[in-house]
Design an enzyme around this catalytic site. Structure first.
Site, PDB file in Angstrom:
ATOM      1  N   ASP A 207      25.558  57.297  60.158  1.00 13.55           N
ATOM      2  CA  ASP A 207      25.250  58.429  61.284  1.00 13.55           C
ATOM      3  C   ASP A 207      25.329  59.585  61.137  1.00 13.55           C
ATOM      4  OD1 ASP A 207      28.046  57.593  61.018  1.00 13.55           O
ATOM      5  OD2 ASP A 207      28.730  58.265  62.904  1.00 13.55           O
ATOM      6  N   GLU A 208      24.755  60.500  61.993  1.00 15.02           N
ATOM      7  CA  GLU A 208      25.287  61.978  62.223  1.00 15.02           C
ATOM      8  C   GLU A 208      24.943  62.661  60.824  1.00 15.02           C
ATOM      9  OE1 GLU A 208      27.961  62.390  66.041  1.00 15.02           O
ATOM     10  OE2 GLU A 208      29.024  61.790  64.355  1.00 15.02           O
ATOM     11  N   VAL A 209      24.010  62.534  60.005  1.00 12.13           N
ATOM     12  CA  VAL A 209      23.871  63.262  58.758  1.00 12.13           C
ATOM     13  C   VAL A 209      23.393  64.693  59.081  1.00 12.13           C
ATOM     14  CG1 VAL A 209      23.164  63.098  56.490  1.00 12.13           C
ATOM     15  CG2 VAL A 209      23.489  61.125  57.639  1.00 12.13           C
TER      16      VAL A 209
END
EC number: 3.2.1.52
Lengths: 548, 536
Positions: free
Chosen positions: A342-344
């Protein structure tokens, strides 16, 4: 109707929310009334409670293996569960000293609960899995009560249910009504995420919450064990990860023995431990102990000294991951590993000239989600080779990463409409899915927010029956930015209990008043068992929390 | 090296300070919470050996050995300063046995009294080689100084204790720094109250406002009216405060320089009173017959005032504080309106249809009762809002609204010449996600337009923890360290503590210190403490 002791819990009826300076805050006043289901939580699928009641005495009551049971005295999982539930019902042996042998058993007593594992393989020495049979049947009648379950996992749930049927009459005597229960979970995956990276959680806190999860028939502990802030997992292969990446290399780490203890403690309660090692983002703490793992960020033409996500262009990255996940797959027996994803944040990748070059070579253009895909696919291949299934956060699906058909997509983003759409599109693509969006329990607000958690339903999206079947459950998440051992337990319970009932009980169990009545009693039961579960509203428990 | 001095404002560059501390491996002296009015410290430091550490009374001190408050405090602070020593851990023996003495001198022997509204809490503390001198007018000031001293001591990684050369002059900005606990909506075991008193002393709070009864339950066991708790408590045996419990709380608080201010809120918020005292509450009517429900206290019966006079006589003998909180908030008039006897009384008194006049009539009678007992009344702002004739020495307690409205209220009340206490911005039971302590910290209690005289009428502030959603399971982590943010606002100089970002690392350290002392204080944000909370 149950003869419920009026003393058990009395809710005050008073006028208005007092001293509330939020003017537009309006909430219906909960008024406690005994539910016909007593304190059962989560509500079983089928319950019949009769008016006939029996007494149980600590001196004569026993939990025993049924003769025909496939699990005998050698099944330590059940034997230790018998003792645990006996103590929940009657207090510890020390407490009853002196109250023994005061009376002979009476014909109206219930003297035995027989536990009968019906399948030839009880799975006593195994680990629970996503396909475990958790069903059970409970018959409370004279002269003995019988708990039938195909596997030990169902028996554990049945013991919890039995203990919830026991109540104190007005003389303090333990009683139980004649009852028939037929029960099984609506969803297979009923999880709680704890985050031990933002704050380190001492083992004691984790164990106490596994204990509480069992009281709520929650069967997955999603251990978000590492993240940006710290790396408390002590790896045998790469010990420098926690040496350098933990808050403290000795006092703030989970040793292999700690991890083993958590897994076994969970197994004995029918709980799976699914570890999460989130990459390529959320990995700052990994970089401290593993050189060249993270991408060096550039400022202009020079490295800025800071680091971004895992460096996806180096072979050494994948060598490291292969070794690391080989270890993880042996340390954690569960069939699944959560890989995060997630959330790269792409800014660091974008700044790095080597990565730019690589993007060119791979013809990715300016689309960094392709680079993320590239990384995730290689990682999935690595993990697949360890014979594990995997879960990923929804971004991995959203970014169009090519996934194996059996990948589990974990939905966590958006408002109600957005997560409904996401569930619809994930399941339309044929993937199994798991919902967390409405259950971010770390987000606190004033008042009875458990009602909101209770009302969310993971199958309330537009889709075919086939699609709905792909929803395997949900997870309550307690992220750790503002949570540590000091406030974790009261913040989690009984709010997570609301999620537990949604995931276990039938879809039509939605009466919020009845839920309030049962949950009030259930929270007092947790308090009595030593768990500091916070109150739902003004009221009292007969035995208040003593752990101050 | 001067870090912070009051008034002249000689802040060193913080980065520089930090750099120096790193270099010398020193502990930051700004670690005292709430920040003293004036503190000067140097990198010169002295090792403390628990086996050669002494508290003594100065020869000129009015209090000497045998002073209960200080004797007890010396024991308490020894354990707080040397937690490893008292918990039986090994500690490093120093090769040289240099003794260190904290010499305490007070100007008055008030060891056996109770802290009161005008007790001085001022102290000076001077730490030098082998000695610290703590001087105060009263034992209460000495207690504050001991707390400060305990926060100056730090432990190095190798286990040794140190204190830096330091000069402190300190006194509170506001005289009244309170915490309200509500033991009616949920019963709080005495142990939870005592634990809160401990933590209050660590943040230099000095008033425990005990909202002891309310609609849901009446846990106070009255000597004169035992039925009130026998019928009005959640449980007549397990969920009450006996006289002994109350005495224990008061004495525990006294030892920590904390006043216990009881609240017996009427005429509203009294449903639980009615269970044990018949005819006290107003019978509500539905049409021409009683509906079976009851409203506020019945203000038209002489028996009501007789009961109240007797009850408050008891209260004033049980609670030594010179203040009594009388409540007076949120009175719902619909029941009074429905009752024909009340209507007849209104007519007789010439109140017309204005029920606020009836409420004023009631409150005036109650305030007179407490005045006759030689007690100062505190009432919630509602009483002022009805423009009543109330004695000038009554204290008004502001609890409503956003800054604009409570600032207007501050202005109006002080303009009318009343003393005032601010609680509105510190309703700490209202939780939200994130660092809401910042809101409690940045409150400016004197930010209203008014004369200097008006500002002097603001006697302090109070953090309220109402109990709808709070009991012993979640009280402590919900209260601490959020209440500590308000503590600094009420104790310290506002100019020196206006920067919330500078407060953050200090409060973070302070909350770790609370953990070390066994207070289950929740985290401000991601991070860790050397000694994490070890309970569950």
């Amino acid at each position: 109707m149950l003869k419920f002791v009026s003393l058990l819990l009395a809710l005050s009826c008073c006028q208005g929310l007092q001293h509330n300076n939020i003017d537009d805050y309006v909430e219906a006043e909960p008024v406690f009334q005994a539910s016909k289901y007593g304190s059962l939580w989560p509500l079983p699928q089928k319950v019949q409670i009769s008016e006939v009641s029996f007494k149980l005495t600590s001196a004569s009551f026993r939990i025993v293996d049924a003769k025909a049971s496939s699990a005998g005295p050698s099944c330590s999982l059940l034997q230790s569960a018998y003792r645990r539930y006996y103590e929940y019902m009657f207090g510890s042996a020390k407490k009853q000293w002196g109250s023994k042998n005061n009376r002979r058993s009476d014909p109206s007593d219930l003297t035995e609960l027989q536990v009968w594992i019906t399948s030839p393989d009880s799975e006593c020495d195994g680990y629970p899995s996503v396909t475990s049979d958790e069903s059970y049947e409970l018959t409370v009648n004279q002269p003995v009560a019988v708990l039938k379950a195909p596997k030990v996992w169902g028996a554990l749930h049945g013991l919890e249910t039995f203990s919830q049927l026991v109540f104190e009459d007005e003389y303090g005597a333990k009683s139980i009504n004649a009852t028939i229960i037929n029960d099984f979970p609506r969803f297979q995956h009923r999880g709680i995420l704890l985050d031990s990276s933002r704050h380190f959680l001492p083992i004691k806190v984790i164990l106490s919450n596994l204990e509480t999860m069992a009281m709520n028939k929650i069967n997955v502990f999603h251990w978000h064990i590492v993240d940006e802030q710290s790396f408390p997992y002590l790896s045998r292969t790469f010990p420098q990860l926690s040496e350098q990446g933990a808050y403290h290399p000795y006092t703030h780490v989970y040793t292999p023995a700690d991890v083993k203890m958590v897994i076994e403690f969970a197994r004995l309660r029918g709980i799976r431990v699914v570890p999460e090692f989130d990459t390529p983002g959320h990995t700052q703490s990994w970089g401290k102990g593993q050189k060249d793992l993270l991408t060096p960020c550039y400022s202009g033409s020079k490295p800025s000294g800071s680091f971004g996500p895992v460096n996806p262009i180096l072979n050494t990255t994948y060598d490291f991951m292969a070794k690391f996940f080989t270890e993880i797959s042996t340390v954690f027996p569960d069939g699944y590993i959560h890989l995060g994803g997630d959330e790269v944040d792409f800014t660091c990748w974008k700044s790095n000239p080597d990565i730019q070059k690589f993007m060119e070579q791979q013809h990715f253009g300016e689309d960094y989600s392709k680079l993320e895909s590239f990384y995730i696919q290689k990682l999935l291949d690595i993990v697949a080779s360890t014979k594990k299934g995997y879960l990923v956060w929804q971004e991995v699906f959203d970014n169009g990463v090519k996934l194996k058909a059996d990948t589990l997509i974990h939905v966590w983003k958006g408002n109600q409409e957005q997560y409904h759409n996401e569930m619809a599109s994930v399941t339309a693509s044929g993937y199994q899915t798991l919902l967390s969006t409405p259950w971010y329990l770390n987000r606190i607000s004033y008042g009875q927010d458990w009602q909101g958690f209770y009302k969310a339903d993971p199958q309330d999206f537009k889709g075919t029956d086939e699609q709905k079947k792909l929803v395997i459950g949900g997870e309550a998440c307690l992220w750790g930015e503002y949570v540590d051992a000091t406030n974790l337990t009261p913040r989690l319970w009984p709010r997570a209990s609301a999620v537990a009932e949604r995931l276990w009980s039938a879809k039509n169990v939605t009466d919020i008043d009845d839920a309030f009545n049962r949950l009030s009693l259930h929270r007092c039961r947790m308090v009595e068992r030593g768990i500091p579960a916070e109150p739902l509203f003004s009221s009292y428990c007969p035995r208040e929390y003593k752990g101050v | 090296m001067s870090v912070v001095t009051s008034g002249r404002y000689t802040f060193l560059n913080y980065n520089l300070v930090f750099f120096i501390f790193l270099q010398l491996g020193l502990h930051s002296v700004e670690g005292v919470w709430p920040l003293p009015q004036s503190i000067t410290s140097s990198p010169e430091r002295y090792p403390l050996n628990p086996q050669a550490f002494y508290f003594t009374y100065g020869s000129q001190s009015a209090a000497q050995e045998g002073c209960s408050v200080l004797d007890e405090a010396f024991k308490r602070y020894f354990s707080l300063i040397f937690p490893d020593y008292s918990s039986g851990y090994g500690f490093l023996r120093f090769s040289v046995d240099k003794p260190f003495t904290v010499q305490v001198s007070v100007g008055r022997n008030d060891c056996d009294s109770y802290p009161d509204e005008d007790s001085s809490e001022q102290y000076t503390l001077s730490v030098s080689a082998g000695q610290a001198y703590l001087k105060a007018e009263t034992v209460w000031g000495a207690l504050r100084g001991l707390e400060t001293f305990s926060q100056l001591v730090y432990q190095e990684d190798f286990g040794s204790y140190y204190v830096n050369k330091t000069e402190i002059e300190d006194f509170p900005r506001f005289q009244f720094r309170g915490i309200l606990l509500d033991t009616s909506r949920h019963y709080l075991p005495v142990q939870a109250i005592l634990k809160t008193l401990d933590a209050m002393a660590f943040s230099k709070f000095n008033v425990f406002h005990w909202h002891i009864v309310d609609d849901p339950s009446f846990p106070y066991q009255s000597r004169t009216f035992p039925d009130l708790s026998a019928k009005g408590a959640f449980h007549p045996m397990t969920h009450i405060y006996t006289q002994l419990d109350v005495r224990r709380v008061i004495s525990y608080a006294r030892m920590r320089g904390i006043r216990v201010l009881p609240e017996f809120d009427s005429p509203g918020h009294t449903q639980s009173w009615g269970k044990g005292q018949s005819d006290l509450l107003t019978p509500c009517y539905s049409g021409s017959s009683p509906s079976g429900t009851f409203g506020p206290v019945n203000p038209i019966l002489p028996s009501t005032y007789k009961f109240m006079a007797t009850l408050f006589k008891e209260v004033s003998s049980v609670f030594p504080d010179s203040y009594i909180h009388l409540g007076g908030d949120e009175v719902n008039f619909s029941c009074w309106k429905s009752n024909p006897d009340v209507q007849a009384f209104m007519l007789k008194m010439g109140f017309g249809a204005d029920f606020t006049k009836l409420e004023a009539y009631y409150m005036e009678n109650i305030v007179n009762i407490t005045a006759a007992l030689n007690r100062t009344s505190i009432v919630w702002q509602d009483v002022f809002d009805y423009h009543e004739r109330i004695p000038k020495d009554t204290v008004l307690h502001i609890w409503k609204g956003v800054p604009a409205s409570y600032e207007a209220e501050l202005r109006a009340i002080t303009k009318a010449g009343y003393r005032v206490l601010l609680a509105a911005p510190w309703y700490i039971n209202h939780i939200s996600y994130g660092q809401d302590w910042r809101n409690y910290y940045t409150v400016q209690p004197l930010n209203f337009s008014g004369t200097e005289e008006q500002k002097k009428l603001v006697i302090g502030g109070e953090v309220c923890m109402w109990g709808e959603y709070v009991d012993a399971t979640n009280l402590t982590p919900r209260l601490w360290p959020r209440a500590s943010a308000a503590a600094e606002r009420l104790w310290s100089d506002e100019k020196q503590t206006s920067d919330v970002d500078k407060a953050f690392p200090r409060l973070k350290d302070f909350r770790c210190e609370l953990l070390r002392r066994g207070i289950q204080a929740e985290p401000l944000f991601v991070g860790h403490c050397k000694h994490e909370y070890q309970g569950v």
